[in-house]
Design a protein around this motif. Sequence first.
Motif, short mmCIF file in Angstrom:
data_model
loop_
_atom_site.label_atom_id
_atom_site.label_comp_id
_atom_site.label_asym_id
_atom_site.label_seq_id
_atom_site.Cartn_x
_atom_site.Cartn_y
_atom_site.Cartn_z
N THR A 8 23.32 -16.73 -11.72
CA THR A 8 21.96 -17.05 -11.29
C THR A 8 20.98 -17.12 -12.45
OG1 THR A 8 21.51 -14.70 -10.93
CG2 THR A 8 22.36 -15.95 -9.06
N GLU A 9 21.48 -17.14 -13.70
CA GLU A 9 20.59 -17.21 -14.85
C GLU A 9 19.80 -18.51 -14.81
OE1 GLU A 9 21.09 -15.77 -19.38
OE2 GLU A 9 22.56 -17.20 -18.61
N THR A 10 18.51 -18.41 -15.07
CA THR A 10 17.60 -19.54 -14.86
C THR A 10 17.72 -20.57 -15.97
OG1 THR A 10 16.04 -18.11 -13.70
CG2 THR A 10 15.20 -20.21 -14.51
N TRP A 11 17.95 -21.80 -15.54
CA TRP A 11 17.89 -22.97 -16.42
C TRP A 11 16.92 -23.96 -15.80
CZ3 TRP A 11 21.06 -24.59 -20.74
CH2 TRP A 11 21.95 -23.60 -21.20
N GLN A 12 16.47 -24.90 -16.60
CA GLN A 12 15.62 -25.98 -16.11
C GLN A 12 16.23 -27.31 -16.52
OE1 GLN A 12 11.85 -24.64 -17.87
NE2 GLN A 12 11.03 -24.47 -15.79
N VAL A 13 16.19 -28.26 -15.58
CA VAL A 13 16.76 -29.59 -15.82
C VAL A 13 15.68 -30.62 -15.55
CG1 VAL A 13 18.49 -31.29 -15.12
CG2 VAL A 13 19.07 -28.84 -15.19
N GLU A 14 15.48 -31.53 -16.51
CA GLU A 14 14.51 -32.61 -16.34
C GLU A 14 15.27 -33.90 -16.05
OE1 GLU A 14 10.54 -34.08 -18.69
OE2 GLU A 14 12.41 -34.05 -19.82
N ALA A 15 15.06 -34.44 -14.88
CA ALA A 15 15.76 -35.67 -14.49
C ALA A 15 14.85 -36.48 -13.59
CB ALA A 15 17.07 -35.35 -13.77
N GLY A 16 14.77 -37.77 -13.86
CA GLY A 16 13.96 -38.65 -13.04
C GLY A 16 12.48 -38.29 -13.08
N GLY A 17 12.03 -37.72 -14.18
CA GLY A 17 10.63 -37.35 -14.29
C GLY A 17 10.27 -36.07 -13.59
N GLU A 18 11.24 -35.37 -13.03
CA GLU A 18 10.98 -34.11 -12.36
C GLU A 18 11.77 -32.98 -13.03
OE1 GLU A 18 11.61 -34.28 -8.21
OE2 GLU A 18 10.48 -36.15 -7.92
N VAL A 42 17.72 -30.35 -20.79
CA VAL A 42 17.85 -29.05 -20.13
C VAL A 42 17.18 -27.99 -21.01
CG1 VAL A 42 19.98 -29.69 -18.93
CG2 VAL A 42 20.10 -28.59 -21.19
N LYS A 43 16.89 -26.88 -20.39
CA LYS A 43 16.22 -25.80 -21.09
C LYS A 43 16.63 -24.47 -20.48
CE LYS A 43 11.57 -23.97 -21.93
NZ LYS A 43 10.12 -24.18 -21.67
N LYS A 44 16.99 -23.51 -21.34
CA LYS A 44 17.38 -22.18 -20.89
C LYS A 44 16.30 -21.18 -21.27
CE LYS A 44 20.75 -18.50 -21.70
NZ LYS A 44 19.88 -17.63 -22.50
N GLY A 45 15.73 -20.54 -20.27
CA GLY A 45 14.71 -19.53 -20.52
C GLY A 45 13.53 -20.10 -21.27
N THR A 46 13.20 -19.48 -22.42
CA THR A 46 12.05 -19.91 -23.21
C THR A 46 12.45 -20.77 -24.40
OG1 THR A 46 12.18 -17.87 -24.53
CG2 THR A 46 10.74 -17.83 -22.59
N LEU A 47 13.73 -21.20 -24.46
CA LEU A 47 14.18 -22.06 -25.55
C LEU A 47 13.62 -23.46 -25.39
CD1 LEU A 47 17.91 -20.95 -25.84
CD2 LEU A 47 15.96 -20.17 -27.19
N ARG A 48 13.77 -24.28 -26.44
CA ARG A 48 13.27 -25.65 -26.40
C ARG A 48 14.13 -26.52 -25.48
NH1 ARG A 48 11.70 -27.58 -32.55
NH2 ARG A 48 10.04 -26.05 -32.95
N TRP A 49 13.53 -27.65 -25.11
CA TRP A 49 14.30 -28.65 -24.36
C TRP A 49 15.31 -29.29 -25.30
CZ3 TRP A 49 13.99 -29.29 -19.23
CH2 TRP A 49 12.87 -28.79 -18.56
#
Length: 550
Positions: A8-18, A42-49
């Motif tokens: 469940t570790e948080t990641w962020q994914v940017e796709a299609g402008g969202e 993609v971005k993990k935690g406070t790291l860069r995209w």
Amino acid sequence: MSNETTQTETWQVEAGGEVFETNFAEMTDWIAQGSLLRIDRVKKGTLRWIEAGKVPSLTEFFNAKDNALPPPPIVTTSSGANNVEVLGPIAASTAPMPPDDIGDLAVTDAAADVCAMHADAPVAYICDTCANAFCKACPNSYGGTVKICPFCGAMCKSVAQVEQAKVTEQIWHRSSTEKFGFGDFKEALAYPLKFKASLGFGAVMFAFFSLGQSAVSFGGMFMLASAIICFLMANMLTFGVLANVVDNFSQGKIGGNFMPSFDDFSIWDDVVHPFFLSIGAYIVSFGPLIVTFAVAFFMIAGAMSPELNGMRNDASRTINPDLPYAANATQQSQAVRELLNRTKDQQEKRVADLSEPPAAIAGQANVSNIPPGLPPAAAAEEKHFQDLNNMIQQSRKAQLESAIGKTPETIAKERSALVSKILGYGTIFLLLAGLSLLWGLFYFPAACCVAGYTRSFTAVLNPTVGLDTIKRLGGDYFKILFMGLVIGIISAFISGLLGLIFGAFDLPGVGNLPAKFIGSLFGFYFSVVFSCVLGFAIFKAADRLQLYKS
């Protein structure tokens, strides 16, 4: 971390402008489904995209997708006693890693030992931002020493720098979580013994410098100069060690040699500069005591000046009895002239008083030692002759004392007055000296701390810096004072014991040389222990003192 936490570790994914929040396991499913592409960021935690295709832990999943192969299984690896479970493909490294690295393992697990772009090349650099590992050839060089990440454009550090940064971070974490106490005193007692060669070399040097100070007993300017030089060298040695230890400990460099390194040895930094720092520490600590003694000396010397003049007259009278009389002849002539002038004035006043009323004359003759019943004019006349008689007796006494010396009564009176004056000064100066001594003993450890962690002569001389250090140390400073007292008591006990053991070697003038030599060996050891006590106290209070980490 547990497997559930990793999933469940948080990641962020940017796709299609969202931007979508997800976790590592879900991203691997999206890769298998074709929803997450290599070019998606993609971005993990406070790291860069960063592009998903450049994340080492996702590379195996993208390769499997491109080759129409099943995705690699996700396994967990343990780091031994820490029981750390790391999520990643089966190609991930299984080498144990320290707990401080866990936060970035989801990005760096596949590249722990090899380059992210060349699987057969060892790691030489690691990116500060995306945490990718590279060999020596991969990073772009800028200016010869700056390495730039080929993926995200951030700066890369060498593996050695990263490991040193982790060790330093662990040390500073210790300084902020542990309190200064008697455990540090125990560690300070053992610290010099870790470097036996440096301890032996420094102790022998200090012992010879201490013995050299005994040269003053042989007399002569050269012996005095040699003793002073030996004293300065001994002081430079001990204070140089103190400044080096406190400086290193204040930067978190614990575990190194207490002696300055000969690799970067500098006469100015390791000899001359510590000497001036020690002078500053002594001035700001014991300067008030020195000033008090100096003022007391000049005040008492001024009070004793008449007594010293009398002693010189007595000495000159022993050589030539006529000298004191000749020296005082002018003063006696002046006294006689004053007496005659006074007699003349009194005679003129008597003539003028004949016209005054009897009551006025009676008022002038009201003297206790004049027999009662005399007429007023006779009483005034009697008083006048008594005054003349007293003056003549005092003049004859002065002439007699100038010729044959002062009478015992005169000497006793003068000495009693001198003692009373000295005692009057002495009470005041004794109180001031006691307060100055207490100030010096209380403030000296703070002056040493300031000298160590600032390395500034002006800062050492500024008592506000030392008082601010005491304030920030708080209760730890009184622990330092107590530990210093214990060290002083132990050192004095050993010195006394050595004096008893080698009492037969105590020689007039030079003292007990064997006891002094062996005692100096222990003295150097205790000076290093005191330096370590100060170093540990400064290190544990680094956050309160706002010291810069390096």
